[in-house]
Write a protein that holds these residues in place. Structure first.
Motif, short mmCIF file in Angstrom:
data_model
loop_
_atom_site.label_atom_id
_atom_site.label_comp_id
_atom_site.label_asym_id
_atom_site.label_seq_id
_atom_site.Cartn_x
_atom_site.Cartn_y
_atom_site.Cartn_z
N LYS A 1 -5.75 -0.37 9.07
CA LYS A 1 -6.77 0.28 8.25
C LYS A 1 -7.04 -0.52 6.98
CE LYS A 1 -7.56 4.66 5.78
NZ LYS A 1 -6.96 6.00 5.47
N LYS A 2 -5.97 -0.99 6.37
CA LYS A 2 -6.11 -1.81 5.15
C LYS A 2 -6.87 -3.10 5.45
CE LYS A 2 -4.92 -2.26 0.78
NZ LYS A 2 -5.28 -1.27 -0.25
N GLU A 3 -6.62 -3.67 6.61
CA GLU A 3 -7.33 -4.90 7.00
C GLU A 3 -8.81 -4.65 7.16
OE1 GLU A 3 -3.68 -7.10 9.48
OE2 GLU A 3 -5.24 -5.97 10.55
N ARG A 4 -9.16 -3.51 7.76
CA ARG A 4 -10.58 -3.20 7.94
C ARG A 4 -11.28 -2.96 6.61
NH1 ARG A 4 -8.41 0.07 12.00
NH2 ARG A 4 -8.79 1.94 10.73
N ILE A 5 -10.59 -2.29 5.70
CA ILE A 5 -11.20 -1.95 4.42
C ILE A 5 -11.36 -3.18 3.52
CG2 ILE A 5 -10.86 -0.66 2.27
CD1 ILE A 5 -9.52 1.54 3.95
N THR A 6 -10.31 -4.02 3.46
CA THR A 6 -10.31 -5.14 2.52
C THR A 6 -10.82 -6.45 3.13
OG1 THR A 6 -8.04 -5.78 3.07
CG2 THR A 6 -8.34 -4.12 1.35
N ASP B 1 0.85 -1.18 0.00
CA ASP B 1 0.00 0.00 0.00
C ASP B 1 0.89 1.24 0.00
OD1 ASP B 1 -1.32 2.20 1.91
OD2 ASP B 1 -2.92 1.15 0.84
N GLU C 1 -1.79 2.11 9.34
CA GLU C 1 -2.14 1.91 7.94
C GLU C 1 -2.38 0.43 7.63
OE1 GLU C 1 -2.95 4.20 5.87
OE2 GLU C 1 -2.47 5.77 7.32
#
Length: 267
Positions: free
Chosen positions: A239-244, A200, A236
């Motif tokens: 955050k990426k884990e929550r989004i994807t 990312d 970050e």
């Protein structure tokens, strides 16, 4: 009408107005200018004048040979420069004599030993004179927040403040060193396993910041920055884990590095 009685000033109360001082001077340049005046006046003895850096000796020469100058303006200019240079020399005396006293005391000299050297008659007088010199040193020091009266009480109080400030700075440095010992290995592990993290842009940016700072990270300010960067990587990734809905780190080692960083930041 009776005159009002002035209240005595507490001996430890800081001064309101700073003392008037000559301050910093390029003494060698000034002596060089005075030497030039004597050369222009064809002073036949100017070759015996001490070097420009030898302030005391040069002033003694200029005083002894003041009559060699021709013209009222040259004599006035030279005399005024000598007045200023002697005052500058007087300001330096306390600073250097106080240091000599400090070294003598560290070497085991008693106040009774120092009394005749300081031109006083008693150990207590030597002590008080040394404290007045110390006040000048503290007032000239950049570490001093308050202008110090030339009294033993004020000097003791100022020394206690300076010691407390130095102790606080040592504690800050020690905490920074302790923090570095904990934070640096965690940051290194993040870099070591960066290939196992989701590629990312934000994660990459903060890892690059860590990589640039880590080799020279020593000061408290740098450690704060390093902690901020490590925290940003964890943020970050999470955050990426929550989004994807997928792990932000794709390898076991990378996930362990992120988890260790998250635990350290939380504490």
């Amino acid at each position: 009408m009776p005159r009002p009685v002035r209240k005595p000033v507490a001996p430890t109360k800081p001064l309101i107005k700073p003392p008037v001082r000559i301050g910093s001077l390029d003494t060698a340049a000034l002596i060089g200018e005075l030497r030039q005046l004597h050369e222009e006046a064809e002073d036949e003895n100017v070759g015996r004048m001490p070097a420009d850096e030898e302030l005391f000796g040069a002033l003694l020469y200029l005083e002894a040979h003041a009559g060699a100058l021709k013209g009222e303006e040259a004599r006035r200019k030279a005399a005024m420069a000598r007045v200023m240079l002697w005052e500058y020399l007087r300001e330096q005396t306390d600073l250097h004599q106080e240091k000599a006293i400090e070294h003598a005391r560290a070497g085991g000299a008693a106040w009774t030993d120092l009394a005749p050297l300081l031109a006083v008659n008693a150990a207590s007088a030597a002590y008080n004179k040394a404290k007045r010199m110390k006040a000048a040193v503290l007032a000239a020091s950049s570490r001093s927040d308050l202008l110090v009266r030339r009294t033993p009480e004020a000097v003791r109080e100022a020394e206690q403040r300076a010691a407390a400030q130095a102790a606080a700075e040592r504690r800050t440095e020690e905490e920074a060193a302790r923090r570095h010992g904990l934070l640096a290995p965690v940051a290194e592990r993040l870099l070591e396993h960066r290939d196992g993290m989701d590629d990312d842009d934000e994660v990459t940016f903060w890892l690059d910041q860590i990589e640039a700072l880590l080799p020279s990270c020593r000061t408290p300010t740098q450690l704060v920055s390093l902690g901020t960067y490590v925290e940003a990587v964890v943020r970050e990734v999470r955050k990426k884990e929550r989004i994807t809905g997928r792990p932000g780190a794709t390898t076991l080692d990378a996930r362990s590095a992120v988890s260790t960083a998250a635990e350290l930041i939380a504490n």
